[in-house]
Design a protein around this motif. Structure first.
Motif, short mmCIF file in Angstrom:
data_model
loop_
_atom_site.label_atom_id
_atom_site.label_comp_id
_atom_site.label_asym_id
_atom_site.label_seq_id
_atom_site.Cartn_x
_atom_site.Cartn_y
_atom_site.Cartn_z
N LEU A 58 41.43 -33.80 -21.60
CA LEU A 58 41.82 -32.47 -22.07
C LEU A 58 40.81 -31.90 -23.05
O LEU A 58 40.78 -30.70 -23.30
N GLU A 78 38.36 -34.80 -13.73
CA GLU A 78 39.36 -34.60 -12.68
C GLU A 78 39.69 -35.90 -11.95
O GLU A 78 40.82 -36.12 -11.53
N LYS A 81 42.01 -37.81 -14.10
CA LYS A 81 43.38 -37.28 -14.04
C LYS A 81 44.15 -37.77 -12.82
O LYS A 81 45.38 -37.88 -12.87
N TYR A 86 50.56 -39.49 -17.98
CA TYR A 86 50.54 -39.08 -19.38
C TYR A 86 51.92 -38.61 -19.79
O TYR A 86 52.57 -37.87 -19.07
N ILE A 109 52.63 -33.18 -6.73
CA ILE A 109 51.36 -32.92 -7.42
C ILE A 109 50.41 -34.10 -7.27
O ILE A 109 49.21 -33.94 -7.08
N TYR A 110 50.97 -35.32 -7.33
CA TYR A 110 50.10 -36.50 -7.21
C TYR A 110 49.89 -36.93 -5.76
O TYR A 110 49.40 -38.01 -5.49
N GLU B 216 50.31 -28.54 -20.87
CA GLU B 216 49.42 -29.67 -21.16
C GLU B 216 49.66 -30.77 -20.13
O GLU B 216 48.73 -31.39 -19.63
N GLN B 217 50.93 -30.98 -19.83
CA GLN B 217 51.28 -32.00 -18.84
C GLN B 217 50.59 -31.70 -17.51
O GLN B 217 49.99 -32.56 -16.90
N LEU B 218 50.69 -30.43 -17.09
CA LEU B 218 50.06 -30.05 -15.81
C LEU B 218 48.54 -30.20 -15.87
O LEU B 218 47.91 -30.56 -14.89
N ASN B 219 47.98 -29.95 -17.07
CA ASN B 219 46.53 -30.04 -17.21
C ASN B 219 46.03 -31.48 -17.11
O ASN B 219 44.83 -31.71 -16.95
N VAL B 220 46.95 -32.43 -17.26
CA VAL B 220 46.55 -33.84 -17.16
C VAL B 220 46.75 -34.35 -15.74
O VAL B 220 46.48 -35.49 -15.42
N THR B 221 47.25 -33.48 -14.87
CA THR B 221 47.44 -33.87 -13.47
C THR B 221 46.28 -33.35 -12.62
O THR B 221 45.46 -32.57 -13.12
N PRO B 222 46.21 -33.75 -11.36
CA PRO B 222 45.13 -33.24 -10.51
C PRO B 222 45.29 -31.77 -10.11
O PRO B 222 44.48 -31.28 -9.34
N VAL B 223 46.31 -31.08 -10.59
CA VAL B 223 46.47 -29.66 -10.25
C VAL B 223 45.22 -28.91 -10.69
O VAL B 223 44.80 -29.01 -11.84
N LYS B 375 41.25 -25.86 -18.05
CA LYS B 375 42.12 -27.03 -18.16
C LYS B 375 41.71 -27.89 -19.35
O LYS B 375 42.44 -28.70 -19.82
#
Lengths: 249, 378
Positions: A58, A78, A81, A86, A109-110, B216-223, B375
């Protein structure tokens, strides 16, 4: 993937983050082995959250390097991630969605298949004893359950590493105990658990802990080693001694 | 694509689960149209008129009757003197004074022209202008009538505003022959509605996720950034079109405002405009941390957009520098487009220039906001 099970899943070397003239994280270095439960301790403002934010991609580091799950956080954020989970100190599931909808969303999402999502959902609610609440909005379930749910969702995709930023804030001791059982179960499957906490009794549950003071790591080792080194009866004593020394300096 | 599907489902679930949001979407168009279309009008009805009739002839009474019959003016029980009339104006008991001098009828007959004096309370310049327009029309009509009844009187009776040269206006209201201001206001209010929905909802929606920590949670995912933005904008974009559809239906069936052009064109142009509005919301969300800040910044931007759009004051009457700014204002172009399509029945060719500018604005703000959304913090 460049590293396999049994190798180090987090490698940090001289990692630094400056905000203007203020150095929040000052040349920290450590390694975490795959499947280890690693406690990342420090007083408020010691730089824990800044360090975590760099490790999860981040925040860009100012200097030094860090590899998480085999990928450089500065150049391959990326990819990092995709391979981590998290859970932040702020509760971060969608409260206006149901338990099932949250699980489905993060499963999707994953990149889990519909069948896998279905299967995981059933397993997860069984393990957490949430069968009756599966179609309830998350906001209606108790905090302790929410946090266990958030953790389970964070490891839904079997990440190499899961980062937990003060996961047990504000929950009762029994729930905290249950939460740690979840952590152990997850670590037993080979997932590395990187956890920050304020509760020093929780630090005793970790395989190894590091203690951060003023942006630097001042102690690192198993709880037993640290207690011996500082001739303390508990990690709490070690922590207070180090934190006080840091403030005095 | 698969991720986008999951994200979209989440957004729609959240939007329609939020009862306040749904109620707002359904009620806002109705309430705004009902209130604004009736309140935000330049029409002046029942302006209080004091008449100082020094002539007291059938001709002067005839003129007064015409004023009353027009229903635009309401006669204040008449004080006799000019001074009394001035006092009435000062106490705001009257908005206009009509003074008919002693020689009115005699002049009409002998000189074939006569003068009356109309004094207007011009505190509100726009209202005074409107009253003047009404009065001139009444007087002109009356002069026309007299020309046929009184021998030798031509239709050249003139109003002299104090310190103003004589005016003579012939009007014909094209596209809105009844001069119903609601017709003019409604398209503008629909534009305002689309602007509000697009900008506010986008900014608030994203900033709320910031506040809750879910962003923030979404920013830590591959989205990816693109997936996130698409998942945010598509539902709000459709919501904006839904709001417009409701607003159009209310305008058409409750206010009987005509839609002379193509409805398809209305929605087509709205789609382009919404991209600009949504992007502004997205841009705001990247700059602020709390919903309060988002409200404040968005309110400021939307207010400037609307004031510079020609909703209340025509762009042409703005100073040159303001007109230049207005040229870059997507809301102004969309306002022109909506009025063009709805009131004048304009087609694609007539609105092409505005649509082109709108598309460029939308593309520019969109690009800027997407670039601004990161992100990761550098």
């Amino acid at each position: 993937m460049t590293s396999a099970l049994g190798e180090r899943s987090i490698e940090v070397d001289g990692l630094t983050r400056r905000f203007g003239t203020f150095t929040a994280v000052d040349r920290i270095s450590f390694d975490v082995a795959q499947g280890e439960v690693f406690g990342f301790l420090g007083a408020n403002g010691a730089g824990k959250t800044t360090a975590i934010r760099m490790l999860i991609g981040l925040l860009a580091p100012s200097a030094g390097s860090a590899r998480v799950a085999g990928y450089d956080v500065a150049t391959h954020a990326e990819m990092v991630k995709r391979n981590i989970g998290y859970m932040s100190q702020r509760f971060s599931l969608y409260e206006d969605l149901t338990v099932r909808e949250n699980i489905t969303l993060y499963g999707g999402i994953y990149g889990l298949s519909d069948i896998a999502i279905e299967k995981r959902t059933t397993e997860l609610v069984d393990r957490l004893d949430l069968r009756d609440d599966i179609d309830a909005r998350v906001k209606s379930i108790p905090l302790g359950w929410k946090q266990k749910l958030a953790f389970s969702v964070a490891v839904l995709h079997d990440p190499r590493v899961v980062f937990l930023d003060e996961p047990t804030g504000g929950v009762d001791p029994i729930t905290r105990r249950q939460f740690w059982e979840l952590i152990y179960t997850t670590a037993a499957t080979g997932t590395t658990v990187f956890v920050t906490t304020h509760y020093m009794d929780e630090a005793e549950y970790c395989d190894r802990v590091s203690i951060m003071v003023d942006g630097r790591i001042v102690a690192l080792g198993t709880p037993a080693e640290l207690k011996e080194q500082y001739e303390a009866r508990s990690i709490d004593d070690v922590f207070v001694r180090l934190a006080r020394a840091g403030t005095a300096a | 694509m698969r991720i986008l599907r999951f994200l979209l489902r989440k957004e729609y679930l959240q939007i329609f689960r939020d009862h306040f949001m749904v109620a707002q979407m359904l009620l806002l168009p109705c309430i705004q149209l009902a209130i604004l279309a009736n309140a935000a009008t330049f029409e002046v009805k029942g302006a209080r008129l004091v008449v100082v009739d020094e002539d007291r002839t059938s001709s002067s009474r005839g003129l007064i009757d015409r004023f009353v019959a027009s229903r635009r003016f309401e006669l204040v029980p008449s004080p006799i003197s000019t001074r009394g009339a001035d006092d009435a104006m000062l106490r705001r008991e009257a908005g206009a004074i009509l003074r008919i001098p002693t020689a009115f009828e005699r002049d009409l007959v002998r000189a074939r022209a006569a003068q009356v004096q109309l004094v207007l309370n011009a505190e509100d310049g726009a209202a005074a202008g409107v009253m003047l327009g009404y009065a001139q029309r009444i007087i002109a009509d009356y002069a026309g009538e007299l020309a046929t009844t009184l021998p030798g009187v031509s239709a050249s009776m003139a109003v002299t505003r104090v310190g103003q040269p004589t005016l003579d206006v012939r009007t014909r209201g094209w596209y809105n022959p009844e001069l119903d201001y609601r017709f003019y206001m409604v398209p503008g209010i629909l534009v305002q509605l689309v602007t509000m929905v697009g900008t506010f909802l986008t900014a608030l929606n994203i900033v709320r996720e910031k506040e809750l920590g879910t962003l923030e949670q979404l920013n830590v995912t591959p989205v990816t950034r693109g997936q996130f933005i698409a998942a945010k904008l598509i539902p709000l974009w459709s919501l904006g079109l839904l709001g417009l559809a409701i607003g159009l239906a209310v305008a058409r069936y409750a206010f009987h405002v005509p839609i002379r052009g193509s409805v398809l064109l209305v929605f087509g142009t709205a789609s382009v405009y919404l991209l600009a509005a949504l992007s502004v919301g997205l841009l705001v969300s990247t700059m602020v941390e709390t919903q309060q800040q988002a409200m404040f910044v968005t309110f400021f931007i939307v207010l400037v957009y609307l004031l510079m759009s020609g909703l209340f004051t025509p762009v042409r009457s703005m100073p040159t520098w303001a007109q230049w700014i207005a040229q870059a204002n997507p809301t102004m172009h969309y306002m022109e487009i909506m009025r063009g399509i709805m009131l004048r029945g304009a087609g694609l060719r007539e609105i092409a220039r505005h649509l082109a500018v709108l598309a460029v604005c939308a593309a520019a703000v969109f690009t800027l906001s997407v670039r601004q959304y990161a992100k990761r913090v550098a």
